[in-house]
Enzyme design. Structure first.
Site, PDB file in Angstrom:
ATOM      1  N   HIS A 185      18.424  50.134  38.352  1.00  0.00           N
ATOM      2  CA  HIS A 185      19.832  50.524  38.190  1.00  0.00           C
ATOM      3  C   HIS A 185      20.537  49.619  37.202  1.00  0.00           C
ATOM      4  CE1 HIS A 185      19.572  52.439  42.360  1.00  0.00           C
ATOM      5  NE2 HIS A 185      19.759  53.402  41.485  1.00  0.00           N
ATOM      6  N   ARG A 292      11.054  63.016  30.641  1.00  0.00           N
ATOM      7  CA  ARG A 292       9.847  62.400  31.219  1.00  0.00           C
ATOM      8  C   ARG A 292       9.984  62.449  32.741  1.00  0.00           C
ATOM      9  NH1 ARG A 292      10.184  58.706  26.442  1.00  0.00           N
ATOM     10  NH2 ARG A 292       8.102  58.574  25.553  1.00  0.00           N
ATOM     11  N   ARG A 328       8.958  67.898  30.867  1.00  0.00           N
ATOM     12  CA  ARG A 328       7.524  67.634  30.832  1.00  0.00           C
ATOM     13  C   ARG A 328       7.047  67.371  32.242  1.00  0.00           C
ATOM     14  NH1 ARG A 328       5.107  62.473  27.762  1.00  0.00           N
ATOM     15  NH2 ARG A 328       6.032  61.343  29.517  1.00  0.00           N
ATOM     16  N   GLU A 427      -1.266  65.176  21.922  1.00  0.00           N
ATOM     17  CA  GLU A 427      -1.308  63.711  21.896  1.00  0.00           C
ATOM     18  C   GLU A 427      -2.734  63.187  22.028  1.00  0.00           C
ATOM     19  OE1 GLU A 427       1.096  62.124  25.087  1.00  0.00           O
ATOM     20  OE2 GLU A 427       0.516  63.707  26.474  1.00  0.00           O
ATOM     21  N   ASN A 450       2.956  58.571  20.288  1.00  0.00           N
ATOM     22  CA  ASN A 450       2.663  57.288  20.962  1.00  0.00           C
ATOM     23  C   ASN A 450       1.208  57.260  21.425  1.00  0.00           C
ATOM     24  OD1 ASN A 450       5.388  57.036  20.672  1.00  0.00           O
ATOM     25  ND2 ASN A 450       5.889  57.320  22.824  1.00  0.00           N
ATOM     26  N   ASP A 451       0.792  58.343  22.057  1.00  0.00           N
ATOM     27  CA  ASP A 451      -0.593  58.407  22.517  1.00  0.00           C
ATOM     28  C   ASP A 451      -1.537  58.858  21.401  1.00  0.00           C
ATOM     29  OD1 ASP A 451      -0.719  57.491  25.175  1.00  0.00           O
ATOM     30  OD2 ASP A 451       0.334  59.278  25.854  1.00  0.00           O
ATOM     31  N   ARG A 461      -2.149  51.011  23.102  1.00  0.00           N
ATOM     32  CA  ARG A 461      -0.740  50.872  22.720  1.00  0.00           C
ATOM     33  C   ARG A 461      -0.043  49.696  23.394  1.00  0.00           C
ATOM     34  NH1 ARG A 461       1.878  56.496  25.343  1.00  0.00           N
ATOM     35  NH2 ARG A 461       3.892  55.489  25.566  1.00  0.00           N
ATOM     36  N   CYS A 498       7.819  64.150  19.715  1.00  0.00           N
ATOM     37  CA  CYS A 498       8.646  63.438  20.704  1.00  0.00           C
ATOM     38  C   CYS A 498       8.204  62.002  20.888  1.00  0.00           C
ATOM     39  CB  CYS A 498       8.664  64.182  22.035  1.00  0.00           C
ATOM     40  SG  CYS A 498       7.051  64.326  22.786  1.00  0.00           S
TER      41      CYS A 498
HETATM   42  C1  PEP Z   1       3.799  60.169  23.497  1.00  0.00           C
HETATM   43  O1  PEP Z   1       2.681  59.888  23.926  1.00  0.00           O
HETATM   44  O2  PEP Z   1       4.094  60.130  22.286  1.00  0.00           O
HETATM   45  C2  PEP Z   1       4.878  60.542  24.425  1.00  0.00           C
HETATM   46  C3  PEP Z   1       6.035  60.966  23.984  1.00  0.00           C
HETATM   47  O3  PEP Z   1       4.657  60.409  25.744  1.00  0.00           O
HETATM   48  P1  PEP Z   1       4.683  59.005  26.533  1.00  0.00           P
HETATM   49  O4  PEP Z   1       5.255  57.962  25.589  1.00  0.00           O
HETATM   50  O5  PEP Z   1       5.509  59.222  27.727  1.00  0.00           O
HETATM   51  O6  PEP Z   1       3.228  58.780  26.800  1.00  0.00           O
HETATM   52 MG    MG Z   2       2.075  60.406  25.939  1.00  0.00          MG
END
Ligand code: PEP
Ligand code: MG
Length: 572
Positions: A185, A292, A328, A427, A450-451, A461, A498
């Protein structure tokens, strides 16, 4: 030094260390009734203070944030707790302050011993309530910010939600806490207040002297104690730059997200909780590109029920008032642990039993979420998206389950959008490579860079020691993204990004040139992206992306993108 960046922004100032411990003495008393009378009075005062605090919080932060303190009122009225405290006084004949502390410590220790982050966070609320009663019994002041001559950076072992909500922005430039996580919080309130914050900094309070100068970056979690002039100048420059940028960004509020020659793109937001909706609206987000949903499963002892999930999705959907909301489904696993789901420890959790793989095995849990999402679609423009897809079989199996849920709702005459759009995250490299096949199965793609980066380059990562290998500028990543967009468009479906790369300004013209449809970014970055977007015409963007796609290595690509940005930087 480094903690977890919880609320972005630069702050430079002298530290004020807040001691969390109240000295509570233990001594014998004669008159039990008088102690209990004092206690009852302190309870009444505390309740009326919290009622004021709820009004203040609702006015400054919103209704949702005020609810945190309603829980405090419940604690103050909790018969079990009150009886325990009063019987301690009667039986031991010790003073009431000691009894309050002893009784609440008992519950705090119990909450903290549970392997459950939700209960551990509730223990902070209980400490908050206990401190308030004791302060009222002893007539102690908490920090009186109005008496401070200058604004400070607050450092504390931890802050309670009520302390955070009451921080005056003109006296507190930022705060650093030793404890805490990014979804607490405290972190959420700091973000909403726009106070730079670093949490989870570890044992640092002993390193501060009264009057230590601190520079902190709430975005990266980086901070320095008594830095040299060079660092101070760097942080000052960062701060000035961010302030100027913010002013410029405001000029595109209410405008369309378009290129110089009028091509429209969509800039939507990534969120993890309905509480972040305010920021989306304030920053003119054109929808939610990634909710998310796993965050609503965290910090609690069991999975949220269908009704609980529906309420939460409904809030977001209604709040967006007809704008698209992509929910998602549960992306558990990897670094996102949810203890009560009992996923066994794995050698390679990022390559393991996670996200859609888990949901396809735990069908009942998955169907609860699918039904909640479907039901929320009756209240606005909802789309459902599935993470960690690696094959067409997975997509077909998920679609079958979704159809089952639709039939169940139909049989019970429960409303939902029959034409709800279905999308998948791209991803995993295998999904990117077969995106021509997958595009025939769904209504949209969203590329999770990201993935995608970690799997394509085989670079964890989270591993700092190889972080220089983790880059969106690797030609393999840019080629994959270009392929996915082309394959999606061949089948007439929309393609977004995203992952964090969507908000990398250097890559903006590259993605515009690739005809990406949608950029999904943190709310605070919407306006910045929109402002830079109108600097490039479609022809210029295409030239840049074609040139980049021919290059061989990430360093050269990075350099060319930097040079390009420098050329366009001055255009406003
Ligand atoms: C990603 O993998 O780019 C993504 C948006 O999902 P997360 O960062 O929640 O794995
Ligand atoms: Mg991801």
């Amino acid at each position: 030094m480094k903690g977890i960046g919880a609320s972005a922004g630069i702050a430079i100032g002298n530290v004020l260390v807040k001691g969390n411990k109240i000295e509570v003495k233990k001594y014998k008393i004669e008159d039990c009734d008088n102690e209990i009378k004092r206690f009852r009075k302190a309870l009444d005062t505390s309740i009326s203070q919290i009622k004021d605090l709820i009004v203040f919080t609702e006015d400054t932060l919103g209704k949702e944030e005020g609810k945190v303190f309603e829980a405090h009122i419940h604690m103050l009225k909790d018969e079990e707790l009150i009886t325990l405290i009063e019987s301690k006084v009667k039986e031991s004949k010790f003073n009431i302050e000691w009894a309050v502390k002893d009784a609440t410590d008992f519950y705090v220790d119990m909450f903290n011993s549970l392997d459950n982050s939700y209960m551990r966070e509730r223990s902070i609320d209980l400490i908050d309530v206990s401190n308030r009663i004791i302060n009222n019994l002893l007539n102690l002041d908490t920090i009186d910010y109005s008496k401070l001559n200058e604004a400070v950076i607050l450092a504390a072992n931890d802050l309670t939600p009520s302390e955070t909500a009451q921080l005056p922005k003109n006296k507190v430039l930022g705060f650093i806490t030793e404890a805490g996580g990014p979804t607490s919080h405290v972190a959420i309130i700091a973000k909403n207040l726009g106070i730079p914050a670093i949490v989870g900094a570890g044992k640092v309070l002993d390193s501060f002297n009264e009057k230590s100068l601190i520079v902190m970056d709430g975005g990266t979690g980086e901070f320095f104690i008594n830095p040299d002039n060079l660092i101070i100048n760097q942080f000052n420059e960062k701060k000035n730059y961010l302030e100027k940028e913010e002013e410029l960004n405001k000029h595109v509020l209410g405008m369309e997200s378009i290129s110089k020659d009028g091509k429209t793109f969509e800039i939507v937001c990534n969120i993890g909780a309905p509480e972040e909706l305010n920021q989306v609206i304030e920053n003119d987000g054109e929808g939610i590109g990634l909710f998310r949903s796993e965050f609503i499963y965290m910090g609690r002892g069991e999975a949220p029920s269908e009704e609980e999930q529906l309420n939460c999705y409904k809030k977001v959907v209604q709040g967006m008032n007809g704008k698209p909301v992509i929910i998602r489904t549960l992306d558990v696993g990897g670094d996102k642990e949810i203890p009560y789901l009992n996923i066994e420890k794995e050698q390679n959790p990022f390559l393991g039993f996670r996200a859609s793989r888990y949901c396809l095995k735990e069908k009942e849990l998955f169907k609860v979420q699918l039904r909640a999402i479907l039901r929320s679609s009756a209240f606005g423009n909802v789309r459902v998206m599935f993470p960690m897809i690696s094959s067409v079989q997975e997509v077909r199996a998920i679609k079958k389950l979704l159809e089952e849920c639709k039939s169940e709702l139909k049989a019970n005459k429960i409303a939902y959008d029959e034409n709800i759009k279905i999308g998948i995250m791209i991803e995993i490299p295998s999904a990117a490579i077969i995106s021509d096949i997958l595009a025939k199965e769904v209504d949209f793609f969203s590329i999770g860079t990201n993935d995608l980066i970690q799997y394509t380059i085989a670079v964890d990562r989270l591993n700092e020691s190889i972080s220089e290998l983790y880059t969106p500028y690797h030609p393999a990543i840019l080629r994959l993204i270009s392929t996915v967009i082309k394959n999606g468009h061949k089948e007439g479906i929309t393609v977004g990004i995203c992952g964090e790369a969507a908000s990398d300004i250097k890559l903006l013209p590259v993605f515009m040139g690739m005809d990406l449809d949608e950029f999904s970014v943190s709310p605070a970055l919407v306006l910045k992206l929109r402002r830079h977007m109108k600097k490039f015409s479609t022809t210029e963007a295409k030239e840049i992306s074609n040139k980049i796609l021919k290059l061989e290595d990430s360093e050269i690509i990075n350099k060319l993108l930097e040079d390009t940005m420098n050329c366009y930087e001055k255009i406003e």
